[in-house]
Motif scaffolding. Structure first.
Motif, PDB file in Angstrom:
ATOM      1  N   ASP A   5      15.960  -4.251 -14.948  1.00  0.00           N
ATOM      2  CA  ASP A   5      15.513  -4.660 -13.613  1.00  0.00           C
ATOM      3  C   ASP A   5      14.082  -5.199 -13.673  1.00  0.00           C
ATOM      4  O   ASP A   5      13.727  -6.172 -13.009  1.00  0.00           O
ATOM      5  N   PHE A   6      13.266  -4.505 -14.434  1.00  0.00           N
ATOM      6  CA  PHE A   6      11.866  -4.917 -14.590  1.00  0.00           C
ATOM      7  C   PHE A   6      11.784  -6.340 -15.177  1.00  0.00           C
ATOM      8  O   PHE A   6      11.051  -7.189 -14.678  1.00  0.00           O
ATOM      9  N   LEU A   7      12.576  -6.574 -16.234  1.00  0.00           N
ATOM     10  CA  LEU A   7      12.595  -7.908 -16.863  1.00  0.00           C
ATOM     11  C   LEU A   7      13.112  -8.957 -15.898  1.00  0.00           C
ATOM     12  O   LEU A   7      12.588 -10.067 -15.835  1.00  0.00           O
ATOM     13  N   LYS A   8      14.119  -8.609 -15.127  1.00  0.00           N
ATOM     14  CA  LYS A   8      14.686  -9.542 -14.160  1.00  0.00           C
ATOM     15  C   LYS A   8      13.627  -9.910 -13.104  1.00  0.00           C
ATOM     16  O   LYS A   8      13.475 -11.069 -12.745  1.00  0.00           O
ATOM     17  N   GLU A   9      12.911  -8.888 -12.634  1.00  0.00           N
ATOM     18  CA  GLU A   9      11.864  -9.118 -11.630  1.00  0.00           C
ATOM     19  C   GLU A   9      10.766 -10.028 -12.193  1.00  0.00           C
ATOM     20  O   GLU A   9      10.324 -10.978 -11.525  1.00  0.00           O
ATOM     21  N   LYS A  10      10.320  -9.765 -13.404  1.00  0.00           N
ATOM     22  CA  LYS A  10       9.262 -10.573 -14.028  1.00  0.00           C
ATOM     23  C   LYS A  10       9.753 -11.994 -14.300  1.00  0.00           C
ATOM     24  O   LYS A  10       9.005 -12.956 -14.171  1.00  0.00           O
ATOM     25  N   SER A  11      11.020 -12.106 -14.651  1.00  0.00           N
ATOM     26  CA  SER A  11      11.600 -13.427 -14.897  1.00  0.00           C
ATOM     27  C   SER A  11      11.626 -14.246 -13.608  1.00  0.00           C
ATOM     28  O   SER A  11      11.322 -15.448 -13.616  1.00  0.00           O
ATOM     29  N   GLU A  12      11.955 -13.606 -12.490  1.00  0.00           N
ATOM     30  CA  GLU A  12      11.963 -14.293 -11.196  1.00  0.00           C
ATOM     31  C   GLU A  12      10.548 -14.720 -10.805  1.00  0.00           C
ATOM     32  O   GLU A  12      10.325 -15.820 -10.305  1.00  0.00           O
ATOM     33  N   GLU A  13       9.578 -13.820 -11.025  1.00  0.00           N
ATOM     34  CA  GLU A  13       8.180 -14.155 -10.738  1.00  0.00           C
ATOM     35  C   GLU A  13       7.743 -15.359 -11.582  1.00  0.00           C
ATOM     36  O   GLU A  13       7.053 -16.255 -11.090  1.00  0.00           O
ATOM     37  N   PHE A  14       8.144 -15.330 -12.827  1.00  0.00           N
ATOM     38  CA  PHE A  14       7.790 -16.429 -13.729  1.00  0.00           C
ATOM     39  C   PHE A  14       8.409 -17.736 -13.247  1.00  0.00           C
ATOM     40  O   PHE A  14       7.757 -18.782 -13.242  1.00  0.00           O
ATOM     41  N   ASP A  15       9.691 -17.661 -12.803  1.00  0.00           N
ATOM     42  CA  ASP A  15      10.366 -18.859 -12.298  1.00  0.00           C
ATOM     43  C   ASP A  15       9.659 -19.406 -11.055  1.00  0.00           C
ATOM     44  O   ASP A  15       9.481 -20.618 -10.913  1.00  0.00           O
ATOM     45  N   LYS A  16       9.254 -18.481 -10.139  1.00  0.00           N
ATOM     46  CA  LYS A  16       8.541 -18.905  -8.936  1.00  0.00           C
ATOM     47  C   LYS A  16       7.215 -19.574  -9.319  1.00  0.00           C
ATOM     48  O   LYS A  16       6.841 -20.614  -8.758  1.00  0.00           O
ATOM     49  N   LEU A  17       6.514 -18.923 -10.229  1.00  0.00           N
ATOM     50  CA  LEU A  17       5.226 -19.471 -10.669  1.00  0.00           C
ATOM     51  C   LEU A  17       5.425 -20.834 -11.338  1.00  0.00           C
ATOM     52  O   LEU A  17       4.671 -21.769 -11.078  1.00  0.00           O
ATOM     53  N   SER A  18       6.421 -20.960 -12.155  1.00  0.00           N
ATOM     54  CA  SER A  18       6.724 -22.240 -12.818  1.00  0.00           C
ATOM     55  C   SER A  18       7.030 -23.317 -11.789  1.00  0.00           C
ATOM     56  O   SER A  18       6.559 -24.461 -11.910  1.00  0.00           O
ATOM     57  N   SER A  19       7.835 -22.958 -10.782  1.00  0.00           N
ATOM     58  CA  SER A  19       8.174 -23.923  -9.730  1.00  0.00           C
ATOM     59  C   SER A  19       6.921 -24.344  -8.977  1.00  0.00           C
ATOM     60  O   SER A  19       6.736 -25.527  -8.665  1.00  0.00           O
ATOM     61  N   HIS A  20       6.070 -23.348  -8.667  1.00  0.00           N
ATOM     62  CA  HIS A  20       4.828 -23.650  -7.942  1.00  0.00           C
ATOM     63  C   HIS A  20       3.938 -24.591  -8.779  1.00  0.00           C
ATOM     64  O   HIS A  20       3.406 -25.577  -8.249  1.00  0.00           O
ATOM     65  N   ILE A  21       3.805 -24.319 -10.048  1.00  0.00           N
ATOM     66  CA  ILE A  21       2.993 -25.173 -10.934  1.00  0.00           C
ATOM     67  C   ILE A  21       3.578 -26.575 -10.982  1.00  0.00           C
ATOM     68  O   ILE A  21       2.851 -27.572 -10.899  1.00  0.00           O
ATOM     69  N   GLU A  22       4.872 -26.666 -11.060  1.00  0.00           N
ATOM     70  CA  GLU A  22       5.533 -27.968 -11.090  1.00  0.00           C
ATOM     71  C   GLU A  22       5.286 -28.737  -9.797  1.00  0.00           C
ATOM     72  O   GLU A  22       4.991 -29.944  -9.821  1.00  0.00           O
ATOM     73  N   GLU A  23       5.346 -28.061  -8.655  1.00  0.00           N
ATOM     74  CA  GLU A  23       5.080 -28.708  -7.364  1.00  0.00           C
ATOM     75  C   GLU A  23       3.631 -29.207  -7.288  1.00  0.00           C
ATOM     76  O   GLU A  23       3.371 -30.316  -6.823  1.00  0.00           O
TER      77      GLU A  23
END
Length: 112
Positions: A5-23
């Protein structure tokens, strides 16, 4: 909470951050392009100024060389004229001296 669960949560945060950086990256693209365009214009302008400066320097160098050549030619011409005048004056004096009676010339000169 499991490690999964912890890894899944961090992976989602990373995806959000990646999307934000891309935007953010996409939103800044026009500014980057404008800046790159401006830099290219500045570089081209500076290169043109350098080319003009080099051309001006080369033209001035040619002008100075021509002025120097003209001056040397002028001095040579003047020198030749002066030499010719001096030579003809010498010849005239030599001729006058030969025609004159040297002893009369000496006696008149020393009597004065």
């Amino acid at each position: 909470r499991s490690f999964h669960d912890f890894l899944k949560e961090k992976s989602e945060e990373f995806d959000k951050l990646s999307s934000h950086i891309e935007e953010v990256f996409k939103s800044h693209a026009p500014y980057r392009d404008a800046l790159a365009s401006f830099a290219t214009l500045q570089r081209d302008h500076i290169e043109q100024q350098f080319d003009e400066l080099i051309e001006t320097i080369q033209q001035r160098k040619q002008d100075i060389q021509q002025e120097l050549a003209d001056t040397i030619e002028s001095y040579a011409t003047e020198s030749n004229i002066m030499t010719e005048n001096l030579y003809s004056s010498w010849k005239a004096l030599e001729s006058d001296f030969k025609e004159a009676n040297f002893s009369e010339f000496i006696s008149k000169t020393f009597q004065q």
